[in-house]
Design a protein around this motif. Sequence first.
Motif, PDB file in Angstrom:
ATOM      1  N   HIS A   1     -10.074  15.161  -3.623  1.00  0.00           N
ATOM      2  CA  HIS A   1     -10.531  14.180  -2.632  1.00  0.00           C
ATOM      3  C   HIS A   1      -9.756  14.274  -1.311  1.00  0.00           C
ATOM      4  O   HIS A   1     -10.001  13.494  -0.394  1.00  0.00           O
ATOM      5  CB  HIS A   1     -10.398  12.763  -3.195  1.00  0.00           C
ATOM      6  N   ALA A   2      -8.836  15.221  -1.242  1.00  0.00           N
ATOM      7  CA  ALA A   2      -8.040  15.373  -0.020  1.00  0.00           C
ATOM      8  C   ALA A   2      -8.844  16.046   1.080  1.00  0.00           C
ATOM      9  O   ALA A   2      -9.874  16.676   0.840  1.00  0.00           O
ATOM     10  CB  ALA A   2      -6.784  16.183  -0.319  1.00  0.00           C
ATOM     11  N   LYS A   3      -8.354  15.916   2.313  1.00  0.00           N
ATOM     12  CA  LYS A   3      -8.945  16.596   3.457  1.00  0.00           C
ATOM     13  C   LYS A   3      -8.057  17.783   3.821  1.00  0.00           C
ATOM     14  O   LYS A   3      -6.828  17.740   3.646  1.00  0.00           O
ATOM     15  CB  LYS A   3      -9.060  15.649   4.652  1.00  0.00           C
ATOM     16  N   PHE A   4      -8.691  18.832   4.362  1.00  0.00           N
ATOM     17  CA  PHE A   4      -7.971  20.073   4.647  1.00  0.00           C
ATOM     18  C   PHE A   4      -8.148  20.479   6.109  1.00  0.00           C
ATOM     19  O   PHE A   4      -9.281  20.563   6.606  1.00  0.00           O
ATOM     20  CB  PHE A   4      -8.464  21.194   3.732  1.00  0.00           C
TER      21      PHE A   4
ATOM     22  N   ASN B   1       0.818  -1.200   0.000  1.00  0.00           N
ATOM     23  CA  ASN B   1       0.000   0.000   0.000  1.00  0.00           C
ATOM     24  C   ASN B   1       0.856   1.257   0.000  1.00  0.00           C
ATOM     25  O   ASN B   1       1.901   1.322   0.654  1.00  0.00           O
ATOM     26  CB  ASN B   1      -0.917   0.010   1.233  1.00  0.00           C
ATOM     27  N   GLU B   2       0.380   2.265  -0.734  1.00  0.00           N
ATOM     28  CA  GLU B   2       1.057   3.560  -0.735  1.00  0.00           C
ATOM     29  C   GLU B   2       0.870   4.234   0.628  1.00  0.00           C
ATOM     30  O   GLU B   2      -0.214   4.163   1.207  1.00  0.00           O
ATOM     31  CB  GLU B   2       0.474   4.462  -1.818  1.00  0.00           C
ATOM     32  N   PRO B   3       1.898   4.889   1.161  1.00  0.00           N
ATOM     33  CA  PRO B   3       1.736   5.587   2.441  1.00  0.00           C
ATOM     34  C   PRO B   3       0.793   6.768   2.287  1.00  0.00           C
ATOM     35  O   PRO B   3       0.688   7.366   1.220  1.00  0.00           O
ATOM     36  CB  PRO B   3       3.151   6.057   2.773  1.00  0.00           C
ATOM     37  N   ILE B   4       0.079   7.066   3.352  1.00  0.00           N
ATOM     38  CA  ILE B   4      -0.780   8.245   3.358  1.00  0.00           C
ATOM     39  C   ILE B   4       0.104   9.478   3.424  1.00  0.00           C
ATOM     40  O   ILE B   4       0.978   9.586   4.282  1.00  0.00           O
ATOM     41  CB  ILE B   4      -1.746   8.199   4.553  1.00  0.00           C
ATOM     42  N   LYS B   5      -0.132  10.422   2.503  1.00  0.00           N
ATOM     43  CA  LYS B   5       0.719  11.604   2.410  1.00  0.00           C
ATOM     44  C   LYS B   5       0.067  12.806   3.093  1.00  0.00           C
ATOM     45  O   LYS B   5      -1.085  13.134   2.810  1.00  0.00           O
ATOM     46  CB  LYS B   5       1.002  11.949   0.949  1.00  0.00           C
TER      47      LYS B   5
ATOM     48  N   ASN C   1       0.665  15.534  -4.278  1.00  0.00           N
ATOM     49  CA  ASN C   1      -0.711  15.012  -4.348  1.00  0.00           C
ATOM     50  C   ASN C   1      -1.110  14.374  -3.018  1.00  0.00           C
ATOM     51  O   ASN C   1      -1.374  13.167  -2.925  1.00  0.00           O
ATOM     52  CB  ASN C   1      -0.844  14.009  -5.501  1.00  0.00           C
ATOM     53  N   ALA C   2      -1.177  15.184  -1.989  1.00  0.00           N
ATOM     54  CA  ALA C   2      -1.366  14.697  -0.624  1.00  0.00           C
ATOM     55  C   ALA C   2      -2.796  14.224  -0.355  1.00  0.00           C
ATOM     56  O   ALA C   2      -3.747  14.601  -1.049  1.00  0.00           O
ATOM     57  CB  ALA C   2      -0.992  15.793   0.366  1.00  0.00           C
ATOM     58  N   ASP C   3      -2.924  13.418   0.695  1.00  0.00           N
ATOM     59  CA  ASP C   3      -4.233  12.973   1.174  1.00  0.00           C
ATOM     60  C   ASP C   3      -4.810  13.970   2.167  1.00  0.00           C
ATOM     61  O   ASP C   3      -6.022  14.097   2.290  1.00  0.00           O
ATOM     62  CB  ASP C   3      -4.094  11.603   1.849  1.00  0.00           C
ATOM     63  N   VAL C   4      -3.918  14.662   2.896  1.00  0.00           N
ATOM     64  CA  VAL C   4      -4.341  15.689   3.852  1.00  0.00           C
ATOM     65  C   VAL C   4      -3.415  16.894   3.697  1.00  0.00           C
ATOM     66  O   VAL C   4      -2.192  16.736   3.628  1.00  0.00           O
ATOM     67  CB  VAL C   4      -4.276  15.190   5.319  1.00  0.00           C
ATOM     68  N   TYR C   5      -4.019  18.081   3.636  1.00  0.00           N
ATOM     69  CA  TYR C   5      -3.246  19.328   3.650  1.00  0.00           C
ATOM     70  C   TYR C   5      -3.470  19.993   4.996  1.00  0.00           C
ATOM     71  O   TYR C   5      -4.600  20.283   5.388  1.00  0.00           O
ATOM     72  CB  TYR C   5      -3.692  20.260   2.515  1.00  0.00           C
ATOM     73  N   HIS C   6      -2.371  20.208   5.721  1.00  0.00           N
ATOM     74  CA  HIS C   6      -2.423  20.796   7.066  1.00  0.00           C
ATOM     75  C   HIS C   6      -1.797  22.185   6.961  1.00  0.00           C
ATOM     76  O   HIS C   6      -0.580  22.329   6.858  1.00  0.00           O
ATOM     77  CB  HIS C   6      -1.643  19.916   8.035  1.00  0.00           C
ATOM     78  N   VAL C   7      -2.647  23.205   6.964  1.00  0.00           N
ATOM     79  CA  VAL C   7      -2.223  24.570   6.648  1.00  0.00           C
ATOM     80  C   VAL C   7      -2.040  25.415   7.906  1.00  0.00           C
ATOM     81  O   VAL C   7      -2.924  25.467   8.766  1.00  0.00           O
ATOM     82  CB  VAL C   7      -3.249  25.249   5.712  1.00  0.00           C
ATOM     83  N   HIS C   8      -0.889  26.060   8.000  1.00  0.00           N
ATOM     84  CA  HIS C   8      -0.600  27.031   9.051  1.00  0.00           C
ATOM     85  C   HIS C   8      -0.427  28.401   8.381  1.00  0.00           C
ATOM     86  O   HIS C   8       0.099  28.479   7.272  1.00  0.00           O
ATOM     87  CB  HIS C   8       0.695  26.679   9.793  1.00  0.00           C
TER      88      HIS C   8
END
Length: 401
Positions: free
Chosen positions: A119-122, A2-6, A95-102
Amino acid sequence: MNEPIKICVLADQHSLYDSRIYWKEAVSLVKKGYQVHYICIGEDDDSGITDEGVHYILIKRKKYLKIRILNYFLKRVSFISSEYNEAVNYCKKINADVYHVHDARINRILNDLKSISPHAKFIYDVHEPFDKNLKDDRFKNSKIPKLITNYYADYIQKWEYKKASYYDYILTTDDGLYKRFQQNTPNVKIDIIYNFTNLEKEREYLSYEKKIYDAAYIGGISKIRGALIAIKAAKLIVEKIPNYKLLLLGKIYDLELEDEIISFIKTYHLENNIILKDFIPHQEVSKFYNQIKIGLNTLLNVKAHEEIIQIKLFEYMNFGIPIITSDFGYMKQYVEENNVGIAVKPNDENLLANTIIALLKDRNAFEVYAANGINAVNEKYNWNKMEQKLFYIYENLLNEK
């Protein structure tokens, strides 16, 4: 396989090795098994993988013109490349699965990020009250009429709320920010990830006599954070305690303030009493904390300081350092509820000097505050608790995805 979650972390006003973004959140997420990419806009241009396993991309802020405001507008022209265009291009590759914005500025590319990864979460991570910081600090001495700067600050704050409403989750560092975003972005899930300490293993439990610095302020050094008051108080203390040592550990961003501080030290011959140290890496800060008797947090009473809780309070507690803080806001609440120090009126060097002298002489109170601080961190104010909360939020978001 499986590809790692990015996870893609983006920041604009923080360094690569920021204590919260890197040493707490990013390192914790790597430990959990996620592949973490940290895109950081600032003064450097570099990329690689850190020893802790964080993939990083440093993007240098572009400066086409010397005049700041003109440079700002020039980068709004469509055919002029900006650091934000560069960040978007890197995000396309990740092409991340989650973008964590500061940092609020990153919100200007939020739509681009959503189109790259629909389809990513933010997650939006809020550290400070944006409008109050602009009014209290950035525009405090501006030549632009206050009516205009206040209008601009309010406008930008509304813009931040509007952008935040498009996120899947909002994280705040404290209760004040939680309340304001809960009121202004009611349709978004929101929670608090406090900036609790992760330095419990770094305590050395040095005796009072072995500690070098009688008092210290750790963090960015500015007038509204009480730097000049601490220095003026030091002059008064030295008259009664000649060997008194004050440590100011942090970056001085205001060149005029730096000149004023150095001039004051030279004028009153305090070179052996006031020690200035610039920003140091997170890995080295503990050796200074271990050598401090009293931790200062006497911030001036401005709107922004009423709403936030400073990380240094938890660091002081962790190392058994009694605290002298300002008598308002959450800082007073945390210090008094945990009985870890004294709250005083800010902007009064005589009061601060007398309070420091009294606490240095009262060993019983000193030991009580020190023990209470360590116990508070061991029981509740430690990053391990926030780490588990962070994992829970990520797992729920990814399950929704």
